[in-house]
Design an enzyme around this catalytic site. Structure first.
Site, PDB file in Angstrom:
ATOM      1  N   SER A 150      11.112  20.641  54.061  1.00  0.00           N
ATOM      2  CA  SER A 150       9.649  20.760  53.994  1.00  0.00           C
ATOM      3  C   SER A 150       8.933  19.412  53.832  1.00  0.00           C
ATOM      4  O   SER A 150       7.892  19.208  54.472  1.00  0.00           O
ATOM      5  CB  SER A 150       9.243  21.711  52.870  1.00  0.00           C
ATOM      6  OG  SER A 150       9.616  23.024  53.200  1.00  0.00           O
ATOM      7  N   GLY A 168      18.490  42.082  52.216  1.00  0.00           N
ATOM      8  CA  GLY A 168      18.272  41.206  51.060  1.00  0.00           C
ATOM      9  C   GLY A 168      16.843  40.687  51.029  1.00  0.00           C
ATOM     10  O   GLY A 168      15.920  41.314  51.573  1.00  0.00           O
ATOM     11  N   LYS A 220      11.290  32.305  43.214  1.00  0.00           N
ATOM     12  CA  LYS A 220      10.334  33.081  44.026  1.00  0.00           C
ATOM     13  C   LYS A 220       9.821  34.365  43.353  1.00  0.00           C
ATOM     14  O   LYS A 220       8.708  34.797  43.636  1.00  0.00           O
ATOM     15  CB  LYS A 220      10.976  33.471  45.360  1.00  0.00           C
ATOM     16  CG  LYS A 220      11.112  32.332  46.339  1.00  0.00           C
ATOM     17  CD  LYS A 220      11.638  32.840  47.660  1.00  0.00           C
ATOM     18  CE  LYS A 220      11.792  31.686  48.625  1.00  0.00           C
ATOM     19  NZ  LYS A 220      12.003  32.127  50.000  1.00  0.00           N
TER      20      LYS A 220
HETATM   21  P1  ATR Z   1      18.598  36.451  51.664  1.00  0.00           P
HETATM   22  O1  ATR Z   1      17.633  36.059  50.605  1.00  0.00           O
HETATM   23  O2  ATR Z   1      18.958  35.340  52.621  1.00  0.00           O
HETATM   24  O3  ATR Z   1      18.170  37.684  52.385  1.00  0.00           O
HETATM   25  P2  ATR Z   1      20.442  38.014  50.114  1.00  0.00           P
HETATM   26  O4  ATR Z   1      19.292  38.608  49.382  1.00  0.00           O
HETATM   27  O5  ATR Z   1      21.655  37.599  49.358  1.00  0.00           O
HETATM   28  O6  ATR Z   1      19.988  36.730  50.920  1.00  0.00           O
HETATM   29  O7  ATR Z   1      20.873  39.047  51.264  1.00  0.00           O
HETATM   30  C1  ATR Z   1      21.929  38.811  52.135  1.00  0.00           C
HETATM   31  C2  ATR Z   1      22.021  39.947  53.144  1.00  0.00           C
HETATM   32  O8  ATR Z   1      23.017  39.605  54.109  1.00  0.00           O
HETATM   33  C3  ATR Z   1      22.455  41.275  52.535  1.00  0.00           C
HETATM   34  O9  ATR Z   1      21.830  42.311  53.258  1.00  0.00           O
HETATM   35  C4  ATR Z   1      23.970  41.276  52.778  1.00  0.00           C
HETATM   36  O10 ATR Z   1      24.546  42.556  52.904  1.00  0.00           O
HETATM   37  P3  ATR Z   1      25.083  43.399  51.619  1.00  0.00           P
HETATM   38  O11 ATR Z   1      23.851  43.916  50.926  1.00  0.00           O
HETATM   39  O12 ATR Z   1      25.897  44.490  52.203  1.00  0.00           O
HETATM   40  O13 ATR Z   1      25.857  42.422  50.786  1.00  0.00           O
HETATM   41  C5  ATR Z   1      24.031  40.600  54.112  1.00  0.00           C
HETATM   42  N1  ATR Z   1      25.331  39.978  54.367  1.00  0.00           N
HETATM   43  C6  ATR Z   1      25.859  38.918  53.725  1.00  0.00           C
HETATM   44  N2  ATR Z   1      27.075  38.599  54.242  1.00  0.00           N
HETATM   45  C7  ATR Z   1      27.301  39.500  55.247  1.00  0.00           C
HETATM   46  C8  ATR Z   1      28.373  39.719  56.172  1.00  0.00           C
HETATM   47  N3  ATR Z   1      29.438  38.930  56.187  1.00  0.00           N
HETATM   48  N4  ATR Z   1      28.256  40.744  57.049  1.00  0.00           N
HETATM   49  C9  ATR Z   1      27.168  41.555  57.047  1.00  0.00           C
HETATM   50  N5  ATR Z   1      26.119  41.399  56.198  1.00  0.00           N
HETATM   51  C10 ATR Z   1      26.182  40.382  55.316  1.00  0.00           C
END
Ligand code: ATR
Length: 280
Positions: A22, A130, A71
């Site tokens: 940023s 997420g 956040k």
């Molecule tokens: P962000 O703030 O980037 O959204 P987060 O809140 O940790 O990060 O969310 C990550 C998302 O990516 C979640 O939906 C997670 O799925 P789960 O709820 O089932 O954990 C998803 N995710 C992370 N790694 C993944 C993978 N290898 N395959 C599919 N979904 C994944």
């Protein structure tokens, strides 16, 4: 850029912040428009967050971007929260004029996609449930998508988010399901909010392969490192329409810039600075 007694300060608070893109992006914009502003980054420990906000007000700082891990917590210290940011439950931009919080992450994704197509009345599939998915999903609802389908590895999280979005009253059709059962036959837009394909694990199975995609499908990947993710490679293979993650960074920044300064953000200059910084 000359820093003077009159220079206005904006910046980023997070923990850590040293790799943020940023500062170069916003400072390039200020320079281009010859504005007496500087953007810097402040590493703020979670236990110091309240003092940081109060101190920033006292120091007459004009605006903040807010990143992980502040956040959600930061909302406690604000006077007002924008309607959609309140629904999302997270803020990434503060305007100190009225101590108001906004969430420009979701808007950033919509504007990125709207470079190639309007989201209004479209069928949109969002992978992931997420924080990023939440920010984007509420904005998709606000911008008038017809049907929103949220798919996740953990289906319960997708169900919970889809119920929250439905409850907002901004949209009538929200569905949820398992990410492995993705069907893009009726989809106009696919959005990946999962980290699948992110550096250093770039050669993994994409969340959707080209044989599931059709030519009119717009495929946006919120992952920006690498620039061309395994999912976007599949989109190109399918002759679908790729939208790169860097555009979301660009437009969330542009939106914050406009909130703080009231001026139209110089998109091209910001994009150049971002591209150079990320070495894309
Ligand atoms: P962000 O703030 O980037 O959204 P987060 O809140 O940790 O990060 O969310 C990550 C998302 O990516 C979640 O939906 C997670 O799925 P789960 O709820 O089932 O954990 C998803 N995710 C992370 N790694 C993944 C993978 N290898 N395959 C599919 N979904 C994944």
């Amino acid at each position: 850029m000359e820093i003077k007694g009159s220079t206005n300060v904006v910046g980023l608070i997070g923990h850590p912040v040293e790799h943020s893109f940023s500062p170069p992006m916003h400072n390039a914009a200020f320079k281009k428009l010859d504005m007496d502003y500087v953007y810097t980054a402040f590493d703020v420990n979670p236990q110091d967050l309240e003092n940081a906000i109060k101190g920033a007000e006292a120091l007459n700082i004009k605006g903040f971007n807010v990143t992980i891990p502040h956040k959600i917590e930061v909302m406690k210290y604000l006077n007002e929260i924008d309607e959609v940011a309140k629904l999302i439950g997270a803020v990434n931009t503060i305007d100190f004029k009225d101590l108001k919080g906004y969430n420009t992450d979701g808007i950033g994704a919509i504007k990125a996609i709207e470079e190639v197509t309007s989201v209004k009345n479209k069928n949109v599939v969002v992978a992931g449930a997420g924080g990023a998915s939440r920010a984007i999903s509420f904005y998709l609802a606000k911008y008038g998508v017809d049907t929103l389908t949220i798919l996740n590895r953990n289906v319960e999280k997708a169900q919970k988010l889809s119920e929250d979005v439905l409850k907002s009253g901004l949209i009538d059709n929200v569905e949820s399901g398992q990410i492995n059962d993705m069907d893009l036959g009726d989809a106009d837009i696919l959005i990946n909010t999962t980290p699948v394909g992110m550096h250093p694990n770039v050669d993994v199975d994409p969340i959707a392969s080209s044989d599931k995609m059709h030519e009119d499908l717009v495929v946006f990947d919120a992952v920006y490192n690498p620039n061309e993710t395994v999912l976007l490679k599949e989109a190109i293979k399918a002759d679908a329409i790729p939208v790169y993650g860097i555009k979301m960074l660009l437009y969330q920044g542009a939106e914050s810039f406009e909130i703080w300064t009231g001026k139209k953000a110089p998109i091209d200059v910001m994009e150049d600075a971002l591209t150079k910084y990320l070495r894309l």
